[in-house]
Design an enzyme around this catalytic site. Structure first.
Site, PDB file in Angstrom:
ATOM      1  N   SER A 227       0.836  -1.199   0.000  1.00 24.36           N
ATOM      2  CA  SER A 227       0.000   0.000   0.000  1.00 24.36           C
ATOM      3  C   SER A 227       0.867   1.243   0.000  1.00 24.36           C
ATOM      4  O   SER A 227       2.027   1.221   0.427  1.00 24.36           O
ATOM      5  CB  SER A 227      -0.901   0.019   1.239  1.00 24.36           C
ATOM      6  N   ASP A 228       0.299   2.350  -0.477  1.00 19.27           N
ATOM      7  CA  ASP A 228       0.906   3.633  -0.178  1.00 19.27           C
ATOM      8  C   ASP A 228       0.789   3.839   1.325  1.00 19.27           C
ATOM      9  O   ASP A 228       0.003   3.177   2.006  1.00 19.27           O
ATOM     10  CB  ASP A 228       0.212   4.748  -0.963  1.00 19.27           C
ATOM     11  N   TRP A 229       1.575   4.762   1.849  1.00 11.60           N
ATOM     12  CA  TRP A 229       1.707   4.898   3.307  1.00 11.60           C
ATOM     13  C   TRP A 229       0.392   5.354   3.929  1.00 11.60           C
ATOM     14  O   TRP A 229      -0.043   6.481   3.768  1.00 11.60           O
ATOM     15  CB  TRP A 229       2.838   5.863   3.618  1.00 11.60           C
ATOM     16  N   GLY A 231      -2.404   3.778   3.122  1.00  7.77           N
ATOM     17  CA  GLY A 231      -3.421   3.528   2.109  1.00  7.77           C
ATOM     18  C   GLY A 231      -4.051   2.159   2.180  1.00  7.77           C
ATOM     19  O   GLY A 231      -4.546   1.648   1.166  1.00  7.77           O
TER      20      GLY A 231
END
Length: 821
Positions: A227-229, A231
């Site tokens: 995931s994005d941070w 996300g």
């Protein structure tokens, strides 16, 4: 020490369910969880893509090499150069103990106002895919995993954590998925990062169609999806959709995953699969065989001459010469030059947000020209300001961590008046963080000084015991720090000459948000520009043989978390260009921005260079181009519109199309972004996609096809001779566009399908061969869910920009061709 690599299948089966789950979220912001019982090491990741920051904060931290930003590399149109950059970044990653680089960013330039415009390569999917493929291949050849991002539909920063990018299927397939597809199939990246946003109503991190059906099943991706941070928005749902790793850690979204897995066989199977992906990434980065010291203390900030040379060469090759009336450039080696403007004495080398780092150096245009010409030939004046925020101080700062009773429980020494907290001293709890920051303000002369604060958390500033700024009692959410922070709060105070004690008090503020929390504070301080600064710049410019006006933006304007402010240059920069030009007709404008801007002075200015943010050697690279030591090798990877209304996402009522409303942003323009939109709308750009001049001239001739008719499944080669018809060595880009003469579905007027960067000495020639396959001819038919190339006539257009395509060849496809994704 070398450790034997274990058999992953056996190792996976040795893990308990609890241990498997522990691998599916980070241990902290930058590391995966280690399991000493089975000798499973932690794997460290680092932000990129224009450098390797390591495991520290966004500011400060271990010094590192700062490479040109994405749009600067995109401007090179040089596949082999991107491969070199990837190889060099792998070495930088090893210095920081990182096995994974969060890069490259390959979202497209849908809108000119995207805040991360600077971070991506191009508006065109084919150009983006080719460059990114080489970058990934180079990086992974050094044993460091790429993490291709942001998959997918993250073309703006507005409400990025919750907004739904509503993208028609053809546009999704032909534009936004296409570069990811190319990289996955041609470079086999070991990791991909999911975006924060939704696509057509479903979070990407929870989309089985995007993560499993398309990415893994259709394209054959066999790596890890993280995931994005912050996300990750669910536990078992995201895991079953195909999201392997939640970052950062410790887990927030997957805290109940053990219970889910114990009660649901499908979730338990997904845990097993995802844990295997984490182990495989550890293996691919050779971290089992060569465990890294992943601590910040072990990071190395080594400078290497060959890295500096590569950054300098890449910066020059990404610089685009957009105008050169009467051959004003290159400047004579004995010229006297006035270097003017807010970006003249400041090295604007990178954009903002997670892409920033502590660069080894930030060479300004003034430094570069003085090094090349000698200090006695170069004068300087700032003229005006373009800062979005007041500048920070390079000063020692003491942090006092306070307990509940107000007593100091820990201290820390840092440098710089911007502080971010990713780790805390021993004994200090994030839940009760309360900090007093002490530093000294130096006023060289008595007078008024500007001060400012902004913070992700509550803050207030006192100077000499008097409160100057209250960003505590009336803290308001703003656009700083990825939208966790306030807007800047300013004040002005008279200070006597000498030193003054300043104290910042900081405490986190809980912000209801879908991503991880963030704590930071930034103090700005400066004396205002003298009222005479503008006139002084004009005077100095008039006294020199040549003037170089350095204008543009900074990483404060071009940054993650907030979209661009508009297309006008901030402050009085346009007025400064016009005034300098009136004083000195031999004026060169050196423009540094992360994307297109308007240029009301363009017709009057004889020479214009678009320099972007070209990395730490910026000033040397610019001097090389200005003096003709290097040819300006760049060609625009983005259409420069003449006005904002010419942007495809800005019709008369733009809200739903950009930036979005009611939680949705509708990609109503479909296939027609960039040059595709300009062709359809009949607008004349300020500068067309692919544009750029050399200090020499080139001619294309003798174009030919290997066959004028092809059968379904066959490919065809296009050859063309490039000749340097000038008197200097130089570079050009051969560009091939394809037009479907008569298609059943609407298609763009032309689409880039091939290109080649060519460097030639004066008078020499080279034959370039470009290959077209069936996908080059095809469009995506969403009614058939298939790629379709229809029988009939195609035109192949060859030239040196999207607006200069003098050569036309005809190709016929004998029968229809189609293929399922």
């Amino acid at each position: 020490m070398t450790t034997p690599t274990p058999d992953l299948s056996t190792l996976l089966d040795q893990l308990t369910l609890d241990e498997q789950i522990s691998l599916l979220a980070g241990a902290d912001a930058w590391r995966t969880v280690a399991i000493p019982r089975l000798s499973i090491p932690a794997l460290k990741v680092s932000d990129g893509p224009a450098g390797v920051r390591g495991g520290g904060a966004l500011v400060g931290g271990t010094p590192t090499a700062a490479f040109p930003v994405g749009i600067s590399l995109g401007s090179t149109w040089n596949v082999e150069l991107l491969r070199e950059v990837g190889v060099s970044l792998a070495r930088e990653a090893h210095d920081k103990g990182a096995g994974v680089l969060l890069a490259p960013t390959i979202n497209l330039f849908r809108s000119t106002l995207n805040g991360r415009n600077f971070e991506s390569y191009a508006e065109d999917p084919f150009l983006t895919g080719k460059l990114a493929t080489a970058y990934v291949q180079g990086l992974q050849s050094g044993g460091v995993s790429a993490t291709v991002k942001h998959f997918i539909g993250n073309e703006s920063e507005y409400q990025r954590n919750s907004i739904s990018s509503d993208i028609p299927e053809r546009a999704l397939r032909e534009l936004y998925l296409r570069p990811f597809e190319m990289v996955v199939k041609d470079a086999q990246p070991w990791a991909i990062m999911s975006s924060y946003n939704k696509v057509n109503g479903t979070y990407v991190s929870e989309s089985p169609r995007l993560l499993s059906e398309i990415l893994r099943d259709e394209w054959g991706f066999d790596g890890l999806i993280m995931s994005d941070w912050g996300g990750t928005y669910s536990s078992g749902e995201s895991l079953r959709a195909g999201l392997d790793l939640e970052m950062p850690g410790p887990s927030r979204a997957r805290t109940n995953l053990l219970e889910e897995a114990q009660n649901d066989p499908i979730t338990r199977q997904a845990v097993h699969r995802a844990a295997g992906e984490v182990l495989r990434l550890i293996e691919r980065t050779e971290t089992f065989a060569h465990p890294r010291d992943v601590s910040e203390a072990a990071e190395k900030g080594e400078e290497r001459p060959d890295t500096r040379a590569l950054i300098r060469r890449a910066g020059a090759e990404g610089t685009v010469l957009l105008k050169n009336k009467d051959g004003l450039l290159p400047l004579p080696a004995c010229a006297s030059v006035a270097v003017i403007g807010p970006n003249a004495d400041t090295g604007q080398v990178m954009g903002g947000g997670s892409a920033q780092m502590s660069a080894h150096r930030k060479v300004s245009p003034l430094e570069g020209l003085r090094a090349a010409l000698g200090k006695n030939r170069v004068t300087y004046a700032q003229g005006c300001d373009n800062a979005r925020f007041l500048p920070t101080l390079d000063a020692a700062i003491e942090l006092e961590y306070l307990g509940a009773d107000g007593q100091v429980i820990a201290t820390e020494q840092r440098r710089g008046s911007e502080v971010m907290w990713f780790a805390l001293p021993k004994g200090v709890s994030a839940d009760s963080l309360h900090v007093r920051l002490n530093l000294t303000l130096s006023a060289p002369d008595a007078g008024d000084y500007d001060l400012s604060l902004y913070s992700a958390g509550l803050s207030r500033l006192s100077v000499n015991g008097e409160e100057v700024i209250d960003n505590w009692t009336n803290w308001q959410a703003g656009s700083t720090y990825f939208a966790f922070g306030s807007d800047e709060v300013r004040a002005s105070r008279f200070l006597s000459a000498g030193e003054h004690h300043a104290v910042i008090e900081f405490k986190p503020k809980e912000v209801k948000h879908s991503v991880a929390s963030f704590s930071a504070v930034r103090l700005g301080f400066r004396a205002p520009l003298p009222e005479t600064a503008f006139a002084e710049a004009v005077r100095i410019a008039g006294e020199a043989e040549y003037a170089v006006v350095c204008v543009g933006t900074t990483g404060e304007w071009e940054t993650e978390g907030v979209d661009r402010w508009g297309l006008d240059l901030p402050g009085q920069q346009n007025e400064l260009v016009s005034a300098v030009l009136a004083a000195n007709p031999r004026t060169v404008v050196l423009l540094q921005t992360g994307g297109p801007v308007l240029m009301p002075w363009l017709d009057a200015v004889p020479a214009l260079l678009q320099g972007w943010f070209p990395g730490q050697e910026a000033g040397h690279a610019f001097a090389d181009v200005l003096l003709g030591i290097a040819d300006p090798g760049g060609r625009l990877p983005q259409t420069f519109v003449a006005r904002l209304s010419d942007d495809p996402t800005h019709p008369e009522t733009p809200d739903v199309q950009y930036p979005g409303e009611n939680g949705h942003v509708e990609y109503r323009e479909g296939l027609f972004i960039g040059y595709r939109h300009a062709d359809k709308a009949g607008t004349t750009p300020l500068f067309a996609f692919g544009s750029g001049l050399s200090y020499t001239t080139f001619e294309l001739s003798d174009a030919a096809l290997s066959a004028e008719q092809v059968e379904p499944g066959e490919s065809v080669s296009v050859s063309v001779t490039v000749r340097n018809t000038g008197e200097r060595s130089g570079q050009t880009v051969v560009q091939l566009y394809l037009r479907d003469v008569a298609a059943s579905l609407e298609r763009p007027n032309k689409e880039l399908k091939g290109f080649a960067k060519v460097s030639l000495p004066a008078g020499e020639s080279q034959t370039v061969t470009l290959k077209l396959d069936m996908r080059s001819l095809a469009y995506f038919d969403d009614t058939q869910n298939a790629w379709v190339a229809e029988a009939g006539d195609f035109e192949i257009l060859l030239g040196q920009s999207s607006a200069e395509l003098p050569i036309k060849l005809k190709l016929k496809l004998s029968k229809d061709w189609s293929a399922r994704p």
